[in-house]
Design a protein around this motif. Structure first.
Motif, PDB file in Angstrom:
ATOM      1  N   ILE A  41      -3.934  -0.576  -9.079  1.00 16.96           N
ATOM      2  CA  ILE A  41      -4.075  -1.850  -8.381  1.00 16.96           C
ATOM      3  C   ILE A  41      -4.451  -2.945  -9.368  1.00 16.96           C
ATOM      4  CG2 ILE A  41      -5.346  -3.099  -6.600  1.00 16.96           C
ATOM      5  CD1 ILE A  41      -5.875  -0.381  -5.249  1.00 16.96           C
ATOM      6  N   GLU A  59      -8.900  -0.175 -10.806  1.00 13.16           N
ATOM      7  CA  GLU A  59      -8.773   0.102  -9.383  1.00 13.16           C
ATOM      8  C   GLU A  59      -7.477   0.872  -9.188  1.00 13.16           C
ATOM      9  OE1 GLU A  59      -9.117  -3.424  -7.000  1.00 13.16           O
ATOM     10  OE2 GLU A  59     -11.144  -3.842  -7.711  1.00 13.16           O
ATOM     11  N   GLN A  61      -5.096   3.454  -6.433  1.00 12.45           N
ATOM     12  CA  GLN A  61      -4.818   3.777  -5.037  1.00 12.45           C
ATOM     13  C   GLN A  61      -4.147   5.135  -4.954  1.00 12.45           C
ATOM     14  OE1 GLN A  61      -3.229   0.774  -2.229  1.00 12.45           O
ATOM     15  NE2 GLN A  61      -1.365   2.001  -2.297  1.00 12.45           N
ATOM     16  N   GLN A  63      -2.274   7.468  -2.026  1.00 10.31           N
ATOM     17  CA  GLN A  63      -1.776   7.641  -0.668  1.00 10.31           C
ATOM     18  C   GLN A  63      -1.408   9.108  -0.496  1.00 10.31           C
ATOM     19  OE1 GLN A  63       1.074   4.346  -1.293  1.00 10.31           O
ATOM     20  NE2 GLN A  63       0.503   3.786   0.794  1.00 10.31           N
ATOM     21  N   ASP A  94     -12.365   1.681  -0.459  1.00  9.77           N
ATOM     22  CA  ASP A  94     -11.633   1.408   0.781  1.00  9.77           C
ATOM     23  C   ASP A  94     -10.865   2.663   1.180  1.00  9.77           C
ATOM     24  OD1 ASP A  94     -10.563  -0.023   2.936  1.00  9.77           O
ATOM     25  OD2 ASP A  94      -8.831  -0.686   1.778  1.00  9.77           O
ATOM     26  N   SER A  96      -8.488   3.873   4.420  1.00  5.95           N
ATOM     27  CA  SER A  96      -7.886   3.543   5.715  1.00  5.95           C
ATOM     28  C   SER A  96      -7.948   4.767   6.612  1.00  5.95           C
ATOM     29  CB  SER A  96      -6.424   3.118   5.525  1.00  5.95           C
ATOM     30  OG  SER A  96      -5.643   4.252   5.187  1.00  5.95           O
ATOM     31  N   THR A 110      -4.617   6.107   3.051  1.00  5.97           N
ATOM     32  CA  THR A 110      -4.696   5.424   1.762  1.00  5.97           C
ATOM     33  C   THR A 110      -6.146   5.326   1.313  1.00  5.97           C
ATOM     34  OG1 THR A 110      -2.743   4.113   2.292  1.00  5.97           O
ATOM     35  CG2 THR A 110      -4.146   3.291   0.520  1.00  5.97           C
ATOM     36  N   TYR A 111      -6.394   5.756   0.087  1.00  8.96           N
ATOM     37  CA  TYR A 111      -7.703   5.674  -0.547  1.00  8.96           C
ATOM     38  C   TYR A 111      -7.602   4.711  -1.728  1.00  8.96           C
ATOM     39  CZ  TYR A 111      -8.961  10.047   1.819  1.00  8.96           C
ATOM     40  OH  TYR A 111      -9.229  11.018   2.744  1.00  8.96           O
ATOM     41  N   LYS A 112      -8.634   3.878  -1.903  1.00  3.10           N
ATOM     42  CA  LYS A 112      -8.703   3.008  -3.071  1.00  3.10           C
ATOM     43  C   LYS A 112     -10.008   3.307  -3.804  1.00  3.10           C
ATOM     44  CE  LYS A 112      -5.803  -0.458  -0.996  1.00  3.10           C
ATOM     45  NZ  LYS A 112      -5.646  -1.828  -0.542  1.00  3.10           N
TER      46      LYS A 112
END
Length: 120
Positions: A41, A59, A61, A63, A94, A96, A110-112
């Motif tokens: 990211i 950062e 991500q 999925q 974050d 979701s 989704t993980y961040k």
């Protein structure tokens, strides 16, 4: 290439065969196993000293795509996944909820994560 490093960490520790960095090789995907997609990211130089940055705030991500009719214990897999990343200093910022995608009939979450990489 932090996405590749994280991809290798997930692949080797969770015994996952469908882990990809940047894009999914759709010709090589097992339709019965989860698919992990790792992307970057942001990369942000930080921790300045002596007019130089000493670390990089990354950062990333991840999925995770599950088949519609999965038989995998999703909670157990995701708990192990989160524990692995936390042990390696990837901090979630974050997450979701699980979402069903009607176009390709998968369930996705989704993980961040934040990760600080020391720079020599």
């Amino acid at each position: 290439m932090s996405a590749n490093i994280l991809k290798n960490l997930i692949s080797s520790n969770l015994n996952m065969k469908n882990v990809y960095a940047y894009s999914i090789n759709s010709g090589n995907v097992s339709l019965t196993d989860p698919v992990f997609l790792v992307t970057e990211i942001l990369k942000d130089p930080t921790n300045y000293g002596g007019d130089r940055f000493n670390s990089m705030n990354e950062e990333l991500q991840v999925q995770i795509y599950y088949p519609k009719e999965t038989t995998i214990d999703v909670d157990s897999l995701e708990d192990n996944f989160l524990n692995l990343l936390q042990e390696n200093k990837y901090r979630p910022f974050d997450i979701s909820g699980h979402v069903y995608t009607p176009d390709n009939q998968t369930i996705v979450i989704t993980y961040k994560f934040n990760h600080v990489k020391e720079v020599a």
